[in-house]
Design a protein around this motif. Structure first.
Motif, PDB file in Angstrom:
ATOM      1  N   ARG A 107       0.833  -1.205   0.000  1.00 37.01           N
ATOM      2  CA  ARG A 107       0.000   0.000   0.000  1.00 37.01           C
ATOM      3  C   ARG A 107       0.868   1.256   0.000  1.00 37.01           C
ATOM      4  O   ARG A 107       0.566   2.237  -0.675  1.00 37.01           O
ATOM      5  N   ILE A 108       1.968   1.237   0.756  1.00 36.08           N
ATOM      6  CA  ILE A 108       2.823   2.409   0.852  1.00 36.08           C
ATOM      7  C   ILE A 108       3.522   2.698  -0.475  1.00 36.08           C
ATOM      8  O   ILE A 108       3.587   3.838  -0.922  1.00 36.08           O
ATOM      9  N   VAL A 109       4.053   1.653  -1.115  1.00 34.60           N
ATOM     10  CA  VAL A 109       4.898   1.885  -2.292  1.00 34.60           C
ATOM     11  C   VAL A 109       4.136   1.850  -3.611  1.00 34.60           C
ATOM     12  O   VAL A 109       4.653   2.306  -4.633  1.00 34.60           O
ATOM     13  N   SER A 110       2.895   1.352  -3.604  1.00 36.86           N
ATOM     14  CA  SER A 110       2.207   1.123  -4.873  1.00 36.86           C
ATOM     15  C   SER A 110       1.846   2.404  -5.606  1.00 36.86           C
ATOM     16  O   SER A 110       1.654   2.387  -6.826  1.00 36.86           O
ATOM     17  N   THR A 222      13.366  15.905  -2.045  1.00 37.09           N
ATOM     18  CA  THR A 222      13.202  16.262  -3.454  1.00 37.09           C
ATOM     19  C   THR A 222      11.925  15.587  -3.939  1.00 37.09           C
ATOM     20  O   THR A 222      11.098  15.137  -3.137  1.00 37.09           O
ATOM     21  N   SER A 223      11.777  15.469  -5.239  1.00 29.83           N
ATOM     22  CA  SER A 223      10.569  14.840  -5.790  1.00 29.83           C
ATOM     23  C   SER A 223      10.734  13.346  -6.010  1.00 29.83           C
ATOM     24  O   SER A 223       9.857  12.713  -6.595  1.00 29.83           O
ATOM     25  N   ASP A 224      11.846  12.743  -5.568  1.00 31.83           N
ATOM     26  CA  ASP A 224      12.061  11.322  -5.837  1.00 31.83           C
ATOM     27  C   ASP A 224      11.285  10.452  -4.850  1.00 31.83           C
ATOM     28  O   ASP A 224      10.741  10.911  -3.845  1.00 31.83           O
ATOM     29  N   LEU A 225      11.267   9.159  -5.160  1.00 33.13           N
ATOM     30  CA  LEU A 225      10.495   8.198  -4.363  1.00 33.13           C
ATOM     31  C   LEU A 225      11.088   8.033  -2.971  1.00 33.13           C
ATOM     32  O   LEU A 225      10.345   7.851  -2.005  1.00 33.13           O
ATOM     33  N   THR A 226      12.398   8.089  -2.843  1.00 34.00           N
ATOM     34  CA  THR A 226      13.012   7.976  -1.524  1.00 34.00           C
ATOM     35  C   THR A 226      12.504   9.075  -0.596  1.00 34.00           C
ATOM     36  O   THR A 226      12.167   8.820   0.568  1.00 34.00           O
ATOM     37  N   SER A 227      12.437  10.308  -1.101  1.00 34.94           N
ATOM     38  CA  SER A 227      11.927  11.415  -0.292  1.00 34.94           C
ATOM     39  C   SER A 227      10.497  11.158   0.154  1.00 34.94           C
ATOM     40  O   SER A 227      10.134  11.389   1.307  1.00 34.94           O
ATOM     41  N   ALA A 228       9.674  10.673  -0.773  1.00 31.65           N
ATOM     42  CA  ALA A 228       8.272  10.416  -0.445  1.00 31.65           C
ATOM     43  C   ALA A 228       8.144   9.345   0.628  1.00 31.65           C
ATOM     44  O   ALA A 228       7.331   9.457   1.553  1.00 31.65           O
ATOM     45  N   LEU A 229       8.979   8.305   0.543  1.00 29.67           N
ATOM     46  CA  LEU A 229       8.866   7.191   1.475  1.00 29.67           C
ATOM     47  C   LEU A 229       9.380   7.538   2.865  1.00 29.67           C
ATOM     48  O   LEU A 229       8.838   7.073   3.866  1.00 29.67           O
ATOM     49  N   VAL A 230      10.415   8.368   2.969  1.00 29.07           N
ATOM     50  CA  VAL A 230      10.968   8.674   4.291  1.00 29.07           C
ATOM     51  C   VAL A 230      10.299   9.879   4.945  1.00 29.07           C
ATOM     52  O   VAL A 230      10.462  10.086   6.144  1.00 29.07           O
ATOM     53  N   ASN A 231       9.529  10.639   4.186  1.00 26.33           N
ATOM     54  CA  ASN A 231       8.880  11.817   4.755  1.00 26.33           C
ATOM     55  C   ASN A 231       7.369  11.646   4.919  1.00 26.33           C
ATOM     56  O   ASN A 231       6.649  12.631   5.070  1.00 26.33           O
ATOM     57  N   ALA A 232       6.900  10.416   4.876  1.00 24.91           N
ATOM     58  CA  ALA A 232       5.503  10.090   5.192  1.00 24.91           C
ATOM     59  C   ALA A 232       4.526  10.901   4.348  1.00 24.91           C
ATOM     60  O   ALA A 232       3.528  11.396   4.849  1.00 24.91           O
ATOM     61  N   ASN A 233       4.822  10.991   3.046  1.00 28.19           N
ATOM     62  CA  ASN A 233       3.937  11.741   2.156  1.00 28.19           C
ATOM     63  C   ASN A 233       2.832  10.877   1.564  1.00 28.19           C
ATOM     64  O   ASN A 233       2.047  11.367   0.761  1.00 28.19           O
ATOM     65  N   LEU A 234       2.797   9.616   1.925  1.00 33.24           N
ATOM     66  CA  LEU A 234       1.815   8.706   1.345  1.00 33.24           C
ATOM     67  C   LEU A 234       0.802   8.320   2.421  1.00 33.24           C
ATOM     68  O   LEU A 234       0.970   7.345   3.137  1.00 33.24           O
ATOM     69  N   ASP A 235      -0.240   9.125   2.542  1.00 32.47           N
ATOM     70  CA  ASP A 235      -1.310   8.879   3.511  1.00 32.47           C
ATOM     71  C   ASP A 235      -0.773   8.703   4.938  1.00 32.47           C
ATOM     72  O   ASP A 235      -1.315   7.942   5.740  1.00 32.47           O
ATOM     73  N   GLY A 236       0.302   9.413   5.261  1.00 33.32           N
ATOM     74  CA  GLY A 236       0.839   9.381   6.609  1.00 33.32           C
ATOM     75  C   GLY A 236       1.613   8.139   6.957  1.00 33.32           C
ATOM     76  O   GLY A 236       2.047   7.979   8.101  1.00 33.32           O
ATOM     77  N   GLU A 237       1.820   7.216   5.998  1.00 38.11           N
ATOM     78  CA  GLU A 237       2.553   5.989   6.277  1.00 38.11           C
ATOM     79  C   GLU A 237       3.971   6.109   5.745  1.00 38.11           C
ATOM     80  O   GLU A 237       4.217   6.740   4.723  1.00 38.11           O
ATOM     81  N   ARG A 238       4.894   5.482   6.463  1.00 38.03           N
ATOM     82  CA  ARG A 238       6.278   5.499   6.013  1.00 38.03           C
ATOM     83  C   ARG A 238       6.900   4.121   6.231  1.00 38.03           C
ATOM     84  O   ARG A 238       6.420   3.325   7.047  1.00 38.03           O
ATOM     85  N   LEU A 239       7.985   3.891   5.510  1.00 44.64           N
ATOM     86  CA  LEU A 239       8.757   2.684   5.717  1.00 44.64           C
ATOM     87  C   LEU A 239       9.824   2.939   6.775  1.00 44.64           C
ATOM     88  O   LEU A 239      10.352   4.045   6.889  1.00 44.64           O
TER      89      LEU A 239
END
Length: 413
Positions: A107-110, A222-239
């Motif tokens: 769900r987080i990465v999809s 930045t706008s990359d996927l790593t930034s999105a995953l570590v900064n909880a930009n996906l519905d408040g969930e992070r890895l």
């Protein structure tokens, strides 16, 4: 009970000529039910109890649709022996998990792999393909198509998505080769006794690369996927950092190796089937979608995934007991004459084409299927538009039971 005189667990089987391997799987599909094979001895795990070899399309679909019974998380899906605990730190991503952990990670990465998201960076894929063909023409015929063309596009796209700088591309490429090198001496050397340690080292190095990047992106997004995953930009969930590292290894291994092998096989198939090439060139936009699906069907870059049975179950007339293993041989299912007319023929107009080159239906269907299709499509559109007569020579195949790979292939044009 053994009903055949060959052994899928023997690494020597996977070094046989392709025609002999095809004949062996045809014999297995013709039997009344799955054959049970013993497991080989490996240095990093005790010898397992053996496995049912699922080689028919119908069996693989049924097992894939029933993940509660044919599970991925008990010992791992990407290897036949049970994965030791120390391996899960690096190779324990969602492909080796069951729900609910699998569902959470997926769900987080999809969001990064939806058709809408992929369309947003299609221009980048096209620009990368154009540059690759520029370099190919500058280098001239006789070069290695795998390293000069097929490997470059998926590697660049995956690294760009994650924000990995270009200076680290070769580092990522080399370590992913080792992780999926099977028993090929080109990648693991002649001494296989220390493979487990070197495999763990390769996983550690890839994980450290992305974790270092993630630490920087936490404060400098930045706008990359790593930034999105570590900064909880996906519905408040992070890895977690460990989950991010394992996901990156999965991404570069699955998204790089498999697509590069599909592109390599694609050129070989077009070389061996000039009438199909001519049909494709007559109207590329009409025939490219079917060509890509047929390439993936026949290439079947991932030979198998493993499942473990959670309870006694009867499937298609055969009993599987709790604790037993079942290995889903996608490569064989994609040649099942019960599903595919003239299954060994390369037919870019084949319809329907219900191949399992991206895995079977269910929660573990390949997350990157949309991306892989776009990369293969864009690469062949650019290549055949500018170098329509390019041909691939005899492939130098990877010695691996898991990946149906091509290491090297000379191209002429």
């Amino acid at each position: 009970m053994r009903l055949v005189d060959f052994d899928l667990s023997d690494q020597a089987f996977w070094a046989l000529p392709m025609a002999e391997r095809e004949a062996a799987f045809a014999r297995l599909r013709a039997l009344d039910g799955p054959v049970f094979f013993e497991e080989m001895e490996v240095s990093f795990a005790p010898k397992g109890p053996g496995y049912h070899a699922l080689v028919r399309h119908a069996d693989i679909l049924e097992a894939s649709r029933n993940p509660a019974v044919f599970c991925s998380g008990d010992g791992g899906a990407t290897n036949i022996p049970d994965m030791p605990p120390e391996f899960t730190e690096y190779f324990g991503s969602m492909i080796n998990m069951d729900d609910p952990r699998h569902a959470r990670l997926r769900r987080i990465v999809s969001r990064a792999f939806t058709p809408k998201m992929i369309r947003q960076f299609e221009a980048d894929v096209e620009a990368a393909a154009a540059r690759i063909v520029d370099d190919l023409l500058a280098k001239g015929p006789g070069c290695d198509f795998v390293t000069e063309v097929a490997a470059r596009l998926p590697l660049k796209i995956i690294c760009d998505m994650m924000g990995i700088p270009e200076k680290d591309y070769q580092f990522v490429f080399d370590r992913s080769n080792f992780i999926l090198g099977g028993f090929d001496p080109e990648y693991i050397g002649s001494d296989i006794g220390d493979v487990a340690t070197r495999l763990l080292n390769a996983g550690f190095e890839l994980q450290q690369l992305v974790q270092d990047l993630a630490a920087h992106r936490a404060d400098h997004p930045t706008s990359d996927l790593t930034s999105a995953l570590v900064n909880a930009n996906l519905d408040g969930e992070r890895l977690t950092l460990q989950e991010l590292g394992s996901f990156f290894i999965l991404l570069v291994v699955a998204g790089n190796e498999t697509t590069r092998n599909a592109i390599s096989y694609g050129l070989r198939l077009l070389t061996k089937n000039p009438a199909q090439r001519a049909l494709l060139l007559s109207d590329m936009e009409a025939h490219l979608p079917g060509t890509v699906e047929e390439i993936v069907r026949l290439a079947s870059p991932v030979n198998f995934m493993r499942r473990k049975v959670t309870r006694d179950v009867e499937m298609n007339g055969h009993l599987y007991r709790a604790g037993e293993k079942a290995v889903l041989f996608y490569w064989s299912a994609n040649r099942d004459a019960a599903v595919f007319t003239d299954p060994h023929a390369f037919d870019i107009t084949r319809s329907p084409n219900p191949h399992v080159g991206y895995g079977g239906p269910g929660p573990h269907f390949c997350l990157g299927a949309h991306l892989a299709r776009r990369e293969i499509t864009v690469m062949f559109r650019e290549l055949l538009r500018r170098v329509p007569a390019i041909e691939g020579g005899k492939p130098d195949r990877l010695h691996s039971a898991f990946i149906n790979g091509i290491k090297h292939m000379e191209c002429t044009f």
